[in-house]
Design an enzyme around this catalytic site. Structure first.
Site, mmCIF file in Angstrom:
data_model
loop_
_atom_site.group_PDB
_atom_site.id
_atom_site.type_symbol
_atom_site.label_atom_id
_atom_site.label_comp_id
_atom_site.label_asym_id
_atom_site.label_seq_id
_atom_site.Cartn_x
_atom_site.Cartn_y
_atom_site.Cartn_z
ATOM 1 N N SER A 238 0.981 -1.172 -0.027
ATOM 2 C CA SER A 238 0.026 -0.010 0.057
ATOM 3 C C SER A 238 0.860 1.221 -0.106
ATOM 4 C CB SER A 238 -0.691 -0.089 1.074
ATOM 5 O OG SER A 238 -0.023 0.207 2.350
ATOM 6 N N LYS A 239 0.216 2.341 -0.140
ATOM 7 C CA LYS A 239 0.970 3.457 0.208
ATOM 8 C C LYS A 239 2.118 3.694 1.215
ATOM 9 C CE LYS A 239 -1.971 6.838 -2.462
ATOM 10 N NZ LYS A 239 -3.214 6.545 -2.128
#
Ligand code: GLU
Length: 472
Positions: A238-239
């Protein structure tokens, strides 16, 4: 394999990220390897979360990575008639029914079932009510109550699902839009998809889709569910793990070849080979070589591949790719040949195009800035006679070849009795502003006589000023 048709079917609810790009790549490579077809389909039935700009970003990302499609982009939002036709077929066959249970009611029943320790699924209240279409009514698929559905996955092997666990899935919402599991089946069926290669987060949808194929009297495609990509801490990528959108890597100065080479190795392997050209990937790619375990995203490896492709690239091509980065920095570029010669000296040093653009400053800017620490350390008044001598000798030089330049430096070193090593660094600072750069003679050769002498003179002035300030 004959007549292979694959597809990439993103939902335009965000940019194309690493995981999606890998799915696209596997589908593209499998189609190309088999001389088949690769279709692009935009799954935009979720009107609230879908946006046209994301479709554009996805298309731009695929184009940047060099994945071309043979058909599409198809848009699910423009295929509503087709889904309606298949809804009627299922209704006619008694494999689907209208349902007017309100979402609140369904939710309440789910909670009750859960509280009673039962599987929270729709209780089938409308199965036998023979409702017709009407305001607020959805269409549900009638799932079988008994038996099992077998998913035979190329990567995961056989997985068996109890039909009693599967819900009477909504296939058409009350606004007339089809839901994902239904639209995907109708699309894959009508587009002649032979192989569905997708992330294994969809594996639980597959038995539901297989049941819809069966209800339509159709044969499901071959399924290949690819294991997830995790961050270094083994949680889903994810980010938090850095940039995940493909275009962010383009903008940070990564080459598409490096990205493709990196993506393919997230799950696919060919012995212990790491470097693959696109042609080689097309030749070698098979589903059998996709691994069963999750892969770990490693930004260091991507950077390593990028520096490899920067070293190997044709300078002419690199110049094209570098230009936008230089323009962003407002560096003046007038001579393409000069630019390419400068690029060659930076290819072994720059890991990204952004780094290369940063390193380009002394080639392209007239008045370079000295790194203050480097200037303090190396542009000392004691070097004044050395610079004076070098300038004089370089002025007299007719040709700026490496051989002749070296001779000039050697002569100055011998005549003034200053070691060559003690001369090189101050000259480097004078020419580039810093202490690390490509080879000195390479730089001088590219900068040429005028610029080199101008910069040495400027450094001389700097040292003379410094001397004056030091004087008591
Ligand atoms: N639109 C789905 C997604 O983006 C595609 C799933 C599939 O490949 O069937 O996850």
């Amino acid at each position: 394999m004959e007549n292979v048709v694959t597809r990439f079917s993103p939902s335009p609810t965000g940019t194309l990220h690493i995981g999606g790009a890998r799915t696209a790549l596997f589908n593209w490579l499998f189609a190309r390897h088999n001389n088949g077809k690769f279709i692009l389909r935009i799954e935009d039935t979720d009107v609230v979360r879908s946006a046209e700009e994301y479709t554009q970003v996805i298309i731009e990302s695929l184009q940047w990575l060099g994945m071309d499609w043979d058909e599409g982009p198809y848009f699910q939002s423009k295929r509503l008639d087709i889904y309606r036709k298949y809804i009627s077929i299922l209704l006619e066959k008694g494999r689907a029914y209208y349902c007017d249970c309100s979402p609140e009611e369904v939710e309440r029943k789910r909670k009750e079932a859960m509280a009673a320790g039962k599987k929270p699924k729709y209780d089938g209240r409308c199965r036998t009510r023979n409702l017709g279409p009407g305001q607020g009514r959805v269409v549900r698929f009638r799932a079988p109550d008994f038996g099992t559905t077998l998913v035979q996955d190329v990567i995961k092997g056989s997985i068996s699902f109890d039909n009693s666990e599967l819900d009477d899935l909504v296939i058409q919402r009350s606004d007339g839009m089809p839901t994902y599991n239904f639209a995907v089946v109708v699309d894959d069926l009508t587009m002649g998809i032979t192989h569905v290669i997708r992330g294994d987060d969809h594996v639980n949808n597959t038995p539901r889709q297989i049941l819809i194929y069966e209800a339509l009297g159709a044969t499901p495609p071959v399924f290949a569910h690819v294991p997830m990509i995790l961050g270094q801490d083994r949680t889903r990528l994810s980010k938090r793990h850095g940039a995940t959108s493909v275009l962010a890597y383009r903008d940070a100065g990564y080459l598409p070849e490096a990205m493709v080479n990196y993506l393919v190795r997230l799950g696919w392997s060919y012995g212990d080979q790491e470097i693959f050209s696109k042609e080689e990937l097309i030749e070698k790619f098979t589903l059998e070589n996709i691994g069963k375990s999750a892969s770990i995203f490693d930004p260091e490896k991507l950077l390593w591949l990028n520096s490899y492709y920067i070293k190997e690239s044709d300078p002419d091509k690199l110049a094209d790719l570098l230009l936008p980065f230089l323009e962003r920095k407002k560096y003046p570029i007038s001579d393409r040949n000069y630019l390419e010669r400068a690029i060659i000296t930076l290819q072994p040093r720059a890991k990204t195009l952004t780094e290369m653009a940063d390193m380009m400053d002394f080639y392209l800017l007239e008045n370079i800035e000295y790194d203050s620490k480097a200037a303090r350390k190396f542009l000392k008044p004691t070097m004044i006679p050395v610079f004076e001598d070098l300038i004089e000798k370089l002025r007299a030089l007719d040709e700026f070849t490496e051989e002749k330049l070296e001779k000039v430096f050697r002569n100055t070193s011998a005549e003034l009795n200053v070691k060559l090593g003690k001369i090189a660094q101050p000259v480097r600072v004078a020419l580039t502003g810093r202490t690390a750069s490509p080879g000195l003679f390479e730089i001088i050769d590219i900068l040429g006589k005028d610029k080199t002498i101008r910069r040495l003179e400027r450094a001389l002035e700097f040292m003379r000023n410094r001397k004056e300030k030091q004087a008591p």
